[in-house]
Every structure is written in structure tokens, then in C-alpha cells.
Design a protein around this motif. Structure first.
Motif, PDB file in Angstrom:
ATOM      1  N   ILE A 193       0.829  -1.152  -0.017  1.00  0.00           N
ATOM      2  CA  ILE A 193      -0.022  -0.094  -0.206  1.00  0.00           C
ATOM      3  C   ILE A 193       1.019   1.244  -0.213  1.00  0.00           C
ATOM      4  O   ILE A 193       1.820   1.287   0.760  1.00  0.00           O
ATOM      5  CB  ILE A 193      -0.954   0.101   1.325  1.00  0.00           C
ATOM      6  N   GLN A 194       0.535   2.042  -1.084  1.00  0.00           N
ATOM      7  CA  GLN A 194       1.293   3.363  -0.878  1.00  0.00           C
ATOM      8  C   GLN A 194       0.488   4.355  -1.146  1.00  0.00           C
ATOM      9  O   GLN A 194      -0.747   4.559  -1.637  1.00  0.00           O
ATOM     10  CB  GLN A 194       2.291   3.096  -2.401  1.00  0.00           C
ATOM     11  N   LYS A 195       0.806   5.541  -0.776  1.00  0.00           N
ATOM     12  CA  LYS A 195       0.329   6.737  -0.868  1.00  0.00           C
ATOM     13  C   LYS A 195       0.356   7.451  -2.545  1.00  0.00           C
ATOM     14  O   LYS A 195       1.594   7.391  -3.071  1.00  0.00           O
ATOM     15  CB  LYS A 195       0.625   7.887   0.034  1.00  0.00           C
ATOM     16  N   VAL A 196      -0.683   7.637  -2.918  1.00  0.00           N
ATOM     17  CA  VAL A 196      -0.594   7.851  -4.434  1.00  0.00           C
ATOM     18  C   VAL A 196      -1.479   9.409  -4.652  1.00  0.00           C
ATOM     19  O   VAL A 196      -2.380   9.786  -3.964  1.00  0.00           O
ATOM     20  CB  VAL A 196      -1.555   7.219  -5.509  1.00  0.00           C
ATOM     21  N   LYS A 197      -0.490  10.501  -5.229  1.00  0.00           N
ATOM     22  CA  LYS A 197      -1.297  11.703  -5.464  1.00  0.00           C
ATOM     23  C   LYS A 197      -2.146  11.596  -6.477  1.00  0.00           C
ATOM     24  O   LYS A 197      -2.250  11.086  -7.461  1.00  0.00           O
ATOM     25  CB  LYS A 197      -0.076  12.587  -5.714  1.00  0.00           C
ATOM     26  N   LEU A 198      -3.501  12.169  -5.933  1.00  0.00           N
ATOM     27  CA  LEU A 198      -4.602  12.318  -7.024  1.00  0.00           C
ATOM     28  C   LEU A 198      -5.366  13.990  -7.326  1.00  0.00           C
ATOM     29  O   LEU A 198      -5.449  14.282  -6.331  1.00  0.00           O
ATOM     30  CB  LEU A 198      -5.762  11.501  -6.187  1.00  0.00           C
ATOM     31  N   CYS A 199      -5.085  14.167  -8.637  1.00  0.00           N
ATOM     32  CA  CYS A 199      -5.505  15.562  -8.896  1.00  0.00           C
ATOM     33  C   CYS A 199      -6.916  15.591  -9.345  1.00  0.00           C
ATOM     34  O   CYS A 199      -7.167  14.552 -10.008  1.00  0.00           O
ATOM     35  CB  CYS A 199      -4.490  15.896  -9.947  1.00  0.00           C
ATOM     36  N   GLN A 200      -7.422  16.539  -9.399  1.00  0.00           N
ATOM     37  CA  GLN A 200      -8.716  16.694  -9.999  1.00  0.00           C
ATOM     38  C   GLN A 200      -8.682  16.825 -11.424  1.00  0.00           C
ATOM     39  O   GLN A 200      -9.625  16.780 -12.163  1.00  0.00           O
ATOM     40  CB  GLN A 200      -9.427  17.902  -9.200  1.00  0.00           C
ATOM     41  N   PHE A 201      -7.719  17.647 -11.870  1.00  0.00           N
ATOM     42  CA  PHE A 201      -7.470  17.756 -13.133  1.00  0.00           C
ATOM     43  C   PHE A 201      -6.187  17.357 -13.624  1.00  0.00           C
ATOM     44  O   PHE A 201      -5.224  17.447 -13.215  1.00  0.00           O
ATOM     45  CB  PHE A 201      -7.511  19.245 -13.556  1.00  0.00           C
ATOM     46  N   SER A 202      -6.061  16.389 -14.715  1.00  0.00           N
ATOM     47  CA  SER A 202      -4.877  15.455 -14.966  1.00  0.00           C
ATOM     48  C   SER A 202      -3.633  16.122 -15.229  1.00  0.00           C
ATOM     49  O   SER A 202      -2.372  15.682 -14.641  1.00  0.00           O
ATOM     50  CB  SER A 202      -5.186  14.565 -16.098  1.00  0.00           C
TER      51      SER A 202
END
Length: 197
Positions: A104-113
């Protein structure tokens, strides 16, 4: 020459009628668009730049309506509490846990790619950017293009991907599909047994 009383009354009535008629004409002939004009807002140049860049990267090759729809999604998100202004909405990032190679890793999630892709500065002298900037200006200053997508529209994606969102599709403009947060209507499955036939 002295005028008789009835003639004086008649002249006074005509005068009053002319004055009242003129008053009605001057107030009722005012162009409707003057009453309906929206007051232009003052917009921070930083917010204008954020919106223009988002339109440029998300829909720079789209029609005017396609670009405006992307801008309206940002404005709808502000109205729905995603952020206080365009920059806050556009650069909103969250971190989620994702299973990658059994870890399990923390992944950055953006609202706009494009934000996660760390795109550089666009060529601000290009025709595409100038159009994106004009759409951003019209939306931010004049609240334009409100009829392009419904106010409930909060999400969109390119036709090249299918995120399988559970949201209700509200529009397809160019290469984008737009969604409201309302859930898709579920289909009722009617199962008949052989005894029902």
C-alpha cells in the motif's frame, strides 16, 4: 382673447395626457438588455490565469462550448464547496492509498490530470491560449455560458478513458462527457418464474 372655462380644462387635460404618455414611452422603451445586464466583476489575475490554463490543458482543442463547459465545471465546484476560488479547485490534490505490487502506497490524486502531470507554462501568445483566456475572462467576469452544462455538473472526462463513474451523464461536448453527482438510475430487473408465464 380670453378662453372659456371648458376650453381651458380641455387644454389642461391634453397637456396632462401628453406628459403622462411621454413619461410612459420614455420608461417603457428602455432596452430590455440594459435591465438584464450583469454587472462585471473584478477578477484577480491569478484566478484568471488558473482558469485559462485549466481550459487550455483540458479543452484547448475543443469548441468554444467545450472550453466553456470545462470552465463551468470549475465554477460549479466552487458553488458546491470544492474550493473557495478557481485556483483552489483546479489545484486541489488529495492522497489516497493504492495497492501497488502488494504494497500500500500513498498516491497523489489530482482533480485535473494536467496538474499531476506537472505541465509547464503554456505559450501565452498562442491562439489556443488566447481563446482559453477569453473564455475564462467571460466566465469569471460576466458569468457567461451558464447554459452550456447544468449547474449540477461537477465532473468530466475525455472519451479516451472510461472511469466507470456511478454519476449521471448530463452532456457530451466534443471529446468530453460531463456528469452530475446524482447517481445513475438503476435498472430494475424483473425476474419472472416459469409459474408467472
Amino acid at each position: 382673447m380670453s378662453l372659456s372655462q371648458p376650453i381651458k380644462i380641455l387644454i389642461a387635460l391634453i397637456f396632462v395626457t401628453v406628459v403622462l404618455t411621454f413619461d410612459q414611452l420614455t420608461t417603457s422603451t428602455e432596452p430590455k438588455h440594459i435591465k438584464e445586464l450583469k454587472v462585471a466583476k473584478t477578477v484577480d489575475s491569478k484566478q484568471l490565469t488558473c482558469m485559462a490554463k485549466n481550459i487550455f490543458y483540458e479543452a484547448g482543442s475543443e469548441s468554444l462550448n467545450g472550453q466553456a463547459a470545462v470552465a463551468r465545471v470549475v465554477m460549479n465546484r466552487i458553488a458546491h464547496g470544492f474550493g473557495k476560488d478557481p485556483c483552489a479547485v483546479i489545484y486541489q490534490v488529495s492522497h489516497v492509498d493504492k495497492l501497488i505490487e502488494d504494497e500500500i502506497q500513498k498516491v497523489k490524486l489530482c482533480q485535473f490530470s494536467w496538474v499531476c502531470e506537472a505541465k509547464g507554462e503554456p505559450n501565452k501568445n498562442s491562439t489556443k491560449y488566447k481563446q482559453a483566456e477569453q473564455v475564462a475572462y467571460d466566465v469569471l467576469v460576466h458569468d457567461a455560458y451558464t447554459d452550456v452544462v447544468p449547474k449540477s455538473t461537477l465532473f468530466f472526462h475525455n472519451l479516451s478513458v472510461d472511469p466507470l463513474w456511478p454519476y449521471k451523464q448530463v452532456a457530451k461536448i466534443g471529446n468530453h462527457i460531463f456528469y452530475s453527482k446524482a447517481k445513475k438510475p438503476t435498472q430494475k430487473i424483473i425476474v419472472k418464474s416459469e409459474n408467472d408465464i
